[in-house]
Design an enzyme around this catalytic site. Structure first.
Site, PDB file in Angstrom:
ATOM      1  N   HIS A 166     -78.653 -39.799 -39.263  1.00 11.88           N
ATOM      2  CA  HIS A 166     -78.435 -39.180 -40.571  1.00 11.88           C
ATOM      3  C   HIS A 166     -79.635 -38.493 -41.217  1.00 11.88           C
ATOM      4  O   HIS A 166     -79.628 -38.282 -42.430  1.00 11.88           O
ATOM      5  CB  HIS A 166     -77.917 -40.227 -41.562  1.00 11.88           C
ATOM      6  CG  HIS A 166     -76.496 -40.680 -41.334  1.00 11.88           C
ATOM      7  ND1 HIS A 166     -76.091 -41.321 -40.200  1.00 11.88           N
ATOM      8  CD2 HIS A 166     -75.394 -40.603 -42.112  1.00 11.88           C
ATOM      9  CE1 HIS A 166     -74.809 -41.626 -40.295  1.00 11.88           C
ATOM     10  NE2 HIS A 166     -74.349 -41.188 -41.439  1.00 11.88           N
ATOM     11  N   GLY A 200     -75.527 -35.207 -36.679  1.00 12.10           N
ATOM     12  CA  GLY A 200     -74.467 -36.145 -36.281  1.00 12.10           C
ATOM     13  C   GLY A 200     -73.449 -36.267 -37.387  1.00 12.10           C
ATOM     14  O   GLY A 200     -72.248 -36.350 -37.140  1.00 12.10           O
ATOM     15  N   HIS A 201     -73.921 -36.328 -38.613  1.00 12.83           N
ATOM     16  CA  HIS A 201     -73.023 -36.304 -39.776  1.00 12.83           C
ATOM     17  C   HIS A 201     -73.292 -34.999 -40.496  1.00 12.83           C
ATOM     18  O   HIS A 201     -74.350 -34.788 -41.063  1.00 12.83           O
ATOM     19  CB  HIS A 201     -73.302 -37.486 -40.691  1.00 12.83           C
ATOM     20  CG  HIS A 201     -72.255 -37.675 -41.765  1.00 12.83           C
ATOM     21  ND1 HIS A 201     -71.770 -36.643 -42.535  1.00 12.83           N
ATOM     22  CD2 HIS A 201     -71.609 -38.785 -42.187  1.00 12.83           C
ATOM     23  CE1 HIS A 201     -70.866 -37.100 -43.385  1.00 12.83           C
ATOM     24  NE2 HIS A 201     -70.750 -38.401 -43.188  1.00 12.83           N
ATOM     25  N   HIS A 225     -64.109 -38.161 -37.475  1.00 18.10           N
ATOM     26  CA  HIS A 225     -64.466 -38.705 -38.787  1.00 18.10           C
ATOM     27  C   HIS A 225     -64.135 -37.652 -39.852  1.00 18.10           C
ATOM     28  O   HIS A 225     -64.644 -36.527 -39.817  1.00 18.10           O
ATOM     29  CB  HIS A 225     -65.964 -39.025 -38.754  1.00 18.10           C
ATOM     30  CG  HIS A 225     -66.472 -39.710 -39.973  1.00 18.10           C
ATOM     31  ND1 HIS A 225     -66.897 -39.023 -41.082  1.00 18.10           N
ATOM     32  CD2 HIS A 225     -66.629 -41.023 -40.264  1.00 18.10           C
ATOM     33  CE1 HIS A 225     -67.309 -39.880 -42.001  1.00 18.10           C
ATOM     34  NE2 HIS A 225     -67.157 -41.113 -41.524  1.00 18.10           N
ATOM     35  N   GLU A 229     -62.881 -44.059 -39.340  1.00 21.01           N
ATOM     36  CA  GLU A 229     -62.686 -43.364 -40.628  1.00 21.01           C
ATOM     37  C   GLU A 229     -62.183 -41.940 -40.355  1.00 21.01           C
ATOM     38  O   GLU A 229     -62.702 -40.955 -40.887  1.00 21.01           O
ATOM     39  CB  GLU A 229     -63.992 -43.315 -41.417  1.00 21.01           C
ATOM     40  CG  GLU A 229     -64.655 -44.677 -41.567  1.00 21.01           C
ATOM     41  CD  GLU A 229     -65.946 -44.652 -42.365  1.00 21.01           C
ATOM     42  OE1 GLU A 229     -66.011 -45.336 -43.389  1.00 21.01           O
ATOM     43  OE2 GLU A 229     -66.893 -43.940 -41.968  1.00 21.01           O
ATOM     44  N   GLU A 267     -60.302 -41.872 -47.249  1.00 18.64           N
ATOM     45  CA  GLU A 267     -61.532 -42.162 -47.991  1.00 18.64           C
ATOM     46  C   GLU A 267     -61.715 -41.171 -49.144  1.00 18.64           C
ATOM     47  O   GLU A 267     -61.461 -39.969 -49.005  1.00 18.64           O
ATOM     48  CB  GLU A 267     -62.731 -42.063 -47.024  1.00 18.64           C
ATOM     49  CG  GLU A 267     -64.031 -42.414 -47.699  1.00 18.64           C
ATOM     50  CD  GLU A 267     -65.231 -42.334 -46.752  1.00 18.64           C
ATOM     51  OE1 GLU A 267     -65.041 -42.373 -45.515  1.00 18.64           O
ATOM     52  OE2 GLU A 267     -66.364 -42.239 -47.260  1.00 18.64           O
ATOM     53  N   CYS A 287     -64.392 -39.943 -50.322  1.00 19.48           N
ATOM     54  CA  CYS A 287     -65.321 -38.874 -49.934  1.00 19.48           C
ATOM     55  C   CYS A 287     -64.621 -37.781 -49.123  1.00 19.48           C
ATOM     56  O   CYS A 287     -65.014 -36.617 -49.179  1.00 19.48           O
ATOM     57  CB  CYS A 287     -66.449 -39.421 -49.053  1.00 19.48           C
ATOM     58  SG  CYS A 287     -67.672 -40.370 -49.927  1.00 19.48           S
ATOM     59  N   CYS A 338     -71.038 -44.764 -50.359  1.00 21.92           N
ATOM     60  CA  CYS A 338     -70.989 -43.295 -50.343  1.00 21.92           C
ATOM     61  C   CYS A 338     -70.057 -42.722 -51.398  1.00 21.92           C
ATOM     62  O   CYS A 338     -70.331 -41.667 -51.982  1.00 21.92           O
ATOM     63  CB  CYS A 338     -70.569 -42.796 -48.960  1.00 21.92           C
ATOM     64  SG  CYS A 338     -69.073 -43.582 -48.343  1.00 21.92           S
ATOM     65  N   CYS A 339     -68.933 -43.411 -51.672  1.00 18.53           N
ATOM     66  CA  CYS A 339     -67.906 -42.784 -52.517  1.00 18.53           C
ATOM     67  C   CYS A 339     -68.256 -42.713 -54.005  1.00 18.53           C
ATOM     68  O   CYS A 339     -68.081 -41.635 -54.613  1.00 18.53           O
ATOM     69  CB  CYS A 339     -66.566 -43.481 -52.339  1.00 18.53           C
ATOM     70  SG  CYS A 339     -65.934 -43.460 -50.650  1.00 18.53           S
TER      71      CYS A 339
HETATM   72  O1  FUB Z   1     -72.085 -41.990 -42.884  1.00 18.99           O
HETATM   73  C1  FUB Z   1     -72.257 -41.699 -44.260  1.00 18.99           C
HETATM   74  C2  FUB Z   1     -70.992 -42.021 -45.014  1.00 18.99           C
HETATM   75  O2  FUB Z   1     -70.655 -43.394 -44.880  1.00 18.99           O
HETATM   76  C3  FUB Z   1     -69.764 -41.302 -44.527  1.00 18.99           C
HETATM   77  O3  FUB Z   1     -69.601 -40.034 -45.052  1.00 18.99           O
HETATM   78  C4  FUB Z   1     -68.691 -42.214 -44.957  1.00 18.99           C
HETATM   79  O4  FUB Z   1     -67.473 -41.961 -44.327  1.00 18.99           O
HETATM   80  C5  FUB Z   1     -69.271 -43.562 -44.631  1.00 18.99           C
HETATM   81  O5  FUB Z   1     -69.091 -43.849 -43.294  1.00 18.99           O
HETATM   82 ZN    ZN Z   2     -67.216 -42.426 -49.115  1.00 15.95          ZN
END
Ligand code: FUB
Ligand code: ZN
Length: 672
Positions: A168, A219-220, A291, A343, A359, A361, A439-440
């Protein structure tokens, strides 16, 4: 009419949201959520898992000072732990190591982004002073070369960019850029923006197609769309180039995520690549997979790059992915990501209600994607889904008092199942105060505080009204800004008025006609040139103070069915009104919601109601409750027509569910 269609959001300093509905939401964020989150970032919430977010920044700042003081004598700590979350032995007294989730820095970045937006709507010197102090702590953590991620600053800089798949660092860059741009645009202060640019510049030096550079990608995802934002704010083309590079590299073979792992699998791990949307080059992707948050963040970045570069193949990929997502993988509530395993998006039409992940997010990310598509091309298909996500899953993510949050947004809940059925442990029957992986809540804070940038976009000639929060928008016309006032009663009634100052130059107002109304009525547009295109009503005129547009969007209660391809909802219906999806709760309708049924053709009545102090419109419809047979003990008696008693069903807006304690809830109801 020859209308210019691409657009961009207005600066939030030029959008003042004043309607009751959204002012209340934003005020909750300012007075409840932001202070609470600041305490959470500083591990000051009793009974909540510590975040370690600010601890990590402070510790990294100390390490940097030590690094500078010792010069060559400084020895790097060795990276000892693997995994996504790091915990100290004594949570009360963590030492100067990295703790928490690997992406913990992003919680601060989302917080500062929300602070920035909030300051545009409500100047707050104390909050701004606190934010400036916090920014200083963050900037102290940055390495001389611009790198800024406390995970490796604290655990070993030799590991920088060695695990893009999981760790990340580029995700944190993305959130830093978004937060820094927001704070700069709100306050004009450049301290954090400079830090974001320095980190982005460092990443520009390390990544690219040139020899000696890394050919990896996040990765994200999020860096893609955030770099575009940084580019839009600074005009530095290298950020746009880097976003494009990340997008173009994704899915290239051999897979970067295999190359970077010393123990890469012997055979390609297809599921894992799909999880990261790296299974194919993005222009060859047709299905929303993996994801869900990552996916929509990527698609938003692709749409942003497509708009800037005019890349038709990228635009086409965005359109295909959008269509796939909304036609096969979207809940009626605007939730996406049907399975908690990864997710992730599930297979087409697999939209279970009671194990839904959806989710918060992910629906926020859907809004990012929709807004970027609208910037490319105003078409109400995007705005309709953006609105669906906003008024249902996104708003449901926060309690009506702003003190608790949903991460997962199911469409059917039995609290006992949440406690006793392992397949539903991820589903919570009431909102939680905080999450280990938080995160949310900060994502919600930034989205709600910036709702104006989803509602309105502009280009030189046109102000687009995609959503209808009420307020004043200052439309740029040449070197002038013309205030346009929009008053609305959404989501409770579809009455909208638009008024103008005296003597404004000619420009176009494009009003979205939502697909939830079959007709609309407009008055006050005398003398304006009119055109209805792709669900937008374009009205062009040199407006004056005597012009007052009145748009009426009829808001009927609608009973909806689901595509018969979705096995879960066969024989079931859902109730909607305007942008809102409604649900049944047992607090209003008694226990055993699954024994209730609805006659879809029966007349519906709307009624004002109050839920946890919030004034709402409720819906009443006649239905039935299946009687429990007396003297019948077996599970499988011989067939008999079930006996039913007539009842009046009370539906409440989905976003208000679980604000009156723990109880059953369902969106889809058996149809008579
Ligand atoms: O990996 C960062 C955040 O944590 C993701 O966006 C969410 O889905 C949770 O996994
Ligand atoms: Zn979230």
């Amino acid at each position: 009419m020859n209308l210019q269609t691409q657009s961009r959001p207005l600066s939030l300093r030029d959008v003042q949201i004043t309607d009751k509905f959204w002012s209340k939401e934003m005020e909750l964020v300012r007075t409840e959520v932001l202070p609470y989150q600041w305490n959470a970032l500083n591990d000051r919430i009793p009974d909540a898992a510590p975040s370690y977010c600010m601890h990590n920044f402070r510790a990294a700042g100390r390490k940097n000072r030590e690094r500078k003081a010792l010069g060559d004598a400084f020895s790097e700590p060795k990276f000892t732990k693997q995994g996504w979350v790091f915990l100290p032995e004594d949570p009360q007294a963590p030492d100067d190591q990295f703790y928490g989730f690997v992406f913990q820095d992003s919680d601060f970045y989302k917080w500062i982004e929300a602070v920035g937006y909030s300051l545009t709507q409500h100047p707050d010197p104390a909050l701004e002073a606190l934010a400036d102090e916090a920014i200083e702590i963050v900037c102290q953590a940055q390495l001389e070369n611009g790198y800024l991620d406390t995970l490796y600053i604290l655990s070993g800089t030799d590991k920088i960019f060695t695990n893009l798949r999981d760790h990340h660092e580029l995700y944190c860059l993305g959130h830093l850029a978004e937060g820094a741009v927001a704070y700069y645009q709100a306050t004009g202060k450049t301290r954090l923006l400079d830090a974001a640019c320095r980190y982005a510049d460092y990443v520009c030096c390390r990544f690219g197609a040139e020899d000696g550079k890394l050919r990896g990608y996040p990765g994200h995802e999020i860096a893609e769309m955030a770099l575009m934002r940084l580019y839009e704010a600074t005009g530095r083309e290298r950020y746009c180039e880097l976003a494009r590079f990340f997008i173009d590299e994704r899915g290239a073979r051999p897979y970067y995520f295999d190359l970077e792992q010393q123990n890469a699998p012997a055979a390609p791990d297809e599921l894992r690549y799909a999880y990261h949307q790296a299974h194919l080059p993005v222009r060859e992707q047709n299905e929303a997979v993996g994801h869900a948050v990552r996916a929509v963040y990527l698609y938003a970045g692709m749409a942003a790059v497509a708009k800037e570069t005019g890349d038709a193949s990228l635009t086409a990929a965005c359109e295909r992915l959008w269509n796939n997502m909304v036609r096969q993988k979207l809940y009626i509530t605007g939730g996406i990501g049907a399975t908690h395993l990864g997710e992730a998006f599930s297979f087409p039409y697999d939209l279970p209600n009671d194990t839904a992940y959806a989710e918060t997010c992910a629906s926020i990310g859907l809004m990012f994607f929709a807004r970027r598509m609208l910037e490319l091309k105003p078409d109400r298909r995007y705005a309709d889904e953006m609105e669906r996500a906003l008024y249902n899953t996104v708003l449901s993510g926060m309690s009506l008092d702003g003190k608790s949050f949903f991460y997962v947004n199911p469409l059917e809940v039995d609290p006992e199942a949440c406690r006793r059925d392992e397949r539903k442990f991820h589903v919570k029957p009431v909102r939680q105060k905080w999450f280990g992986c938080a995160c949310c809540p900060p994502n919600l804070a930034r989205l709600i505080s910036s709702v104006g940038s989803y509602a309105y976009t502009e280009n030189d000639s046109t102000l687009f009204v995609h959503l209808y929060p009420g307020g004043t928008v200052r439309k740029r016309l040449g070197s002038q800004k013309t205030p346009v006032r929009i008053a609305s009663e959404l989501p409770w009634s579809g009455n909208v008025t638009v008024s103008f100052p005296e003597g404004s130059p000619e420009f176009t107002v494009a009003l979205r006609i939502p697909s939830w109304c079959d007709s609309y009525a407009l008055s006050g547009a005398e003398g304006a040139r009119q055109e209805l295109r792709d669900g937008y009503l374009y009205l062009t005129k040199a407006w004056s103070a005597s012009d007052r547009l009145t748009l009426t969007l009829p808001m009927e209660v609608r009973v909806r069915r689901c595509s018969p391809l979705v096995r879960e909802n066969i024989g079931r219906v859902a109730v909607t009104r305007g942008p809102l999806v409604y649900c049944l709760e047992s607090v209003d309708n008694g226990e055993g919601l699954f024994r209730l049924s609805l006659d879809p053709s029966a007349p519906a009545k709307t009624e004002p109601g109050t839920i946890a102090g919030e004034n709402v419109v409720t819906v009443r419809m006649p239905g039935f409750r299946m009687r429990l047979p007396e003297n019948e003990s077996g599970l499988y008696p011989p067939y008999a027509v079930p006996e039913k008693d007539p009842v009046i069903l009370r539906f409440v807006p989905y976003y208000t569910w679980a604000n009156r304690g723990e109880n059953e809830m369902t969106v889809w109801v058996e149809s008579e």
